[in-house]
Design an enzyme around this catalytic site. Structure first.
Site, PDB file in Angstrom:
ATOM      1  N   SER A  40       0.807  -1.230   0.000  1.00  0.00           N
ATOM      2  CA  SER A  40       0.000   0.000   0.000  1.00  0.00           C
ATOM      3  C   SER A  40       0.837   1.275   0.000  1.00  0.00           C
ATOM      4  CB  SER A  40      -0.910   0.010   1.228  1.00  0.00           C
ATOM      5  OG  SER A  40      -0.139  -0.130   2.405  1.00  0.00           O
ATOM      6  N   ASP A 334      -3.369   7.695   8.192  1.00  0.00           N
ATOM      7  CA  ASP A 334      -4.305   6.792   8.869  1.00  0.00           C
ATOM      8  C   ASP A 334      -3.530   5.869   9.810  1.00  0.00           C
ATOM      9  OD1 ASP A 334      -3.079   4.987   7.189  1.00  0.00           O
ATOM     10  OD2 ASP A 334      -4.824   4.634   5.924  1.00  0.00           O
ATOM     11  N   HIS A 337      -0.420   4.617   7.304  1.00  0.00           N
ATOM     12  CA  HIS A 337       0.244   5.265   6.163  1.00  0.00           C
ATOM     13  C   HIS A 337       0.627   6.721   6.386  1.00  0.00           C
ATOM     14  CE1 HIS A 337      -2.368   1.991   4.594  1.00  0.00           C
ATOM     15  NE2 HIS A 337      -1.211   1.660   4.029  1.00  0.00           N
TER      16      HIS A 337
END
Ligand SMILES: *[C@@H]1O[C@H](CO)[C@@H](O)[C@H](O)[C@H]1NC(C)=O
Ligand SMILES: *[C@@H]1O[C@H](CO)[C@@H](O)[C@H](O)[C@H]1NC(C)=O
Ligand SMILES: *[C@@H]1O[C@H](CO)[C@@H](O)[C@H](O)[C@H]1NC(C)=O
Ligand SMILES: *[C@@H]1O[C@H](CO)[C@@H](O)[C@H](O)[C@H]1NC(C)=O
Ligand SMILES: *[C@@H]1O[C@H](CO)[C@@H](O)[C@H](O)[C@H]1NC(C)=O
Length: 370
Positions: A40, A334, A337
Site C-alpha cells: 500500500s 491513517d 500510512h
C-alpha cells in the site's frame, strides 16, 4: 542526522526553481519507463480493481484522496499522492504509471494496442500484500509480490510484440524498477508467528532474492528499493502499546530487514552481471523527523489524521472517521500510512539525497546511469 534531510530540502528547492524557469519541462523523462511493485505504500489503485466481496484492503472511498486533484479517492492509501507519484514526476513523467489491473480488457487480457504501456510504465503494487504469498490473507484477496512479478512477465511479452525482442530488451534494461515491500510481512509476523525473528527475516530475504532474480532474468537491470520504515511507530502500534511509545520489537525487525536486504543486494548484484540498484533506508529517514518534527514542518507525528479513538488509530479511515484540519502538519494519514506531505519528503530524500539514506547512490543517480 537532520543534516542529510535538510540538504535534500535545499536540493529540492533548487529543482523547484529550475522547474519554474521551465528548464525541467524541455527534458525527456530520464528513463523509458517505471515499473512499480509492492504494498500500500506504493499502490495507486490496484485493489480498487479487485471485487469488493473479495478484497477488504481498500482505500477507494472518502476521506482518502481528500487532497488529491478534484478530491478523488483513487485507491491510494493517502490524503493525496504517495511516494511513487512524486518519484515519477521527479523522473520527468507527467503522471504516475497506472495500475496493471486498470489496463486489462473485459477478458482480463492486455489489449492488442497497448502503446500507453510504453509511455510511463505500469504499477503492480497491491495494498496489504507482502513478500510471502500468505501475507495479506486477512484482507481476503490481495496480489502478492510473486504474482506481481508474473503480471510483469505478461507486460514484458507485450512490449516484445510491440518493439521486437531487441527493442524491448533495451527499453526494459534502461527502465526503473521501484519496489517497496516487507512491512506487511513483519506486521503480520507479530500477529501469528511461530518462527524466531531472525529465521523469519531469512525466509523473507530468500523470497525477495528469488523474485529479484525472476525480474533480472526477464531483463530488469535498474532496481530502486525502499526498505521497511519504523513500523513500530505507526499510529496503530502507538495505540497497541497504549502509552503511545513505539512498539520496539517491530522496529527491531525492520532494522534486521534492512541489514539483510543490504547484504542480499550486495551479493546479488555481484552475481548478476549488469544489475544496478539503489537502496533507500526508510527507517533512518524517519529518525530526524520523530526527534525534531517542527524542523520538518510537522506538529503531530504520533496520531493519525483520519480515524477514530486513541491516537485516532482505533478505526480505519472511512467516511465516518474524524479527519484532522491540517493535513500538512501530520506525519501519518491513517493507522498505517504517511500523509502526502511525509511522502513528498521521503521521495525527495530517496531521489535527490546523499548517501546518508540511500546507498550506493540515489534513485536520481540510478535513473541517469546508461
Ligand atoms: C507463491 O506464488 C508464486 C507466484 O504466484 C508461485 O510461483 C510460488 O510457487 C508461490 N510460493 C509458494 C511458497 O507457495
Ligand atoms: C522505449 O519505448 C519508447 C516508447 O515506444 C520509446 O520512445 C523509447 O525510445 C524506447 N527506448 C528504448 C531505449 O528503446
Ligand atoms: C541507521 O542509523 C544507525 C545509527 O547511525 C546505524 O547504526 C544503522 O545501521 C542505520 N540503519 C538502520 C536500518 O538502522
Ligand atoms: C487499540 O488499543 C486498544 C487498547 O489496547 C485495543 O483494545 C484495540 O484493539 C486497539 N485497536 C487497534 C485497531 O489495534
Ligand atoms: C498547517 O500547519 C503548517 C505547519 O505547522 C502551517 O505552516 C500551516 O500554516 C498550517 N495550515 C493551516 C491551514 O492551518
Amino acid at each position: 542526522m537532520a543534516k542529510g534531510l535538510r540538504s535534500v530540502f535545499s536540493v529540492g528547492l533548487i529543482v523547484l526553481y529550475l522547474g519554474m524557469l521551465g528548464l525541467h519541462e524541455c527534458n525527456q523523462p530520464s528513463v523509458p519507463g517505471v515499473y512499480i511493485f509492492g504494498d500500500s505504500t506504493v499502490d495507486v489503485g490496484t485493489n480498487h480493481y479487485l471485487p469488493v466481496s473479495e478484497c477488504r484492503s481498500r482505500a477507494d472511498f472518502r476521506y482518502n484522496g481528500i487532497d488529491f486533484p478534484h478530491c478523488i479517492p483513487t485507491g491510494r492509501f493517502s490524503n493525496g499522492f504517495n511516494v511513487v507519484d512524486f518519484i515519477a514526476t521527479f523522473l520527468g513523467f507527467k503522471m504516475s504509471p497506472p495500475p496493471f489491473l486498470s489496463l486489462l480488457d473485459k477478458n482480463k487480457q492486455l489489449p492488442k494496442r497497448m502503446t500507453r504501456l510504453l509511455s510511463t510504465g505500469v504499477n503492480f503494487a497491491s495494498g496489504g500484500s507482502g513478500l510471502l504469498n500468505e501475507t495479506g490473507r486477512q484482507w481476503g484477496k490481495v496480489i502478492p509480490f510473486g504474482e506481481q512479478v508474473e503480471q510483469f512477465a505478461t507486460v514484458r511479452n507485450k512490449i516484445s510484440e510491440l518493439l521486437g525482442e531487441e527493442g524491448a530488451a533495451a527499453n526494459i534494461s534502461k527502465s526503473l524498477f521501484l519496489i517497496s515491500v516487507g512491512s506487511n510481512d513483519i506486521l503480520e509476523h507479530f500477529a501469528y508467528n511461530s518462527q524466531s525473528g531472525q529465521a523469519y527475516i531469512t525466509t523473507l530475504m530468500s523470497t525477495y532474492e528469488s523474485r529479484l532474480r525472476n525480474l533480472f532474468d526477464i531483463g530488469a537491470k535498474k532496481f530502486g528499493i525502499i526498505s521497511v520504515a519504523q513500523i513500530g511507530c505507526i499510529p496503530l502500534m502507538r495505540n497497541f502499546t497504549q502509552t503511545g511509545v513505539c512498539f520496539e520489537p517491530m522496529n527491531e525487525h525492520a532494522q534486521l530487514f534492512y541489514k539483510a536486504l543490504h547484504d542480499m543486494l550486495l551479493k546479488l548484484s555481484s552475481e548478476c552481471k549488469g544489475m544496478m540498484y539503489a537502496l533507500a533506508d526508510a527507517y533512518n529517514m524517519t529518525t530526524p523527523i520523530l526527534k525534531n518534527p517542527c524542523k520538518f514542518g510537522f506538529n503531530e507525528v504520533r496520531k493519525a489524521c483520519c480515524g477514530k479513538g486513541n491516537f485516532n488509530a482505533e478505526k480505519p479511515c472511512t467516511p465516518m472517521a474524524h479527519v484532522c484540519k491540517n493535513r500538512t502538519d501530520h506525519l501519518f494519514w491513517d493507522q498505517y500510512h504517511p500523509t502526502q506531505a511525509a511522502s513528498h519528503l521521503a521521495a525527495q530524500a530517496v531521489y535527490y539525497g546523499d548517501h546518508e539514506f540511500v546507498v550506493p547512490m540515489s534513485f536520481g543517480q540510478l535513473a541517469l546511469l546508461p
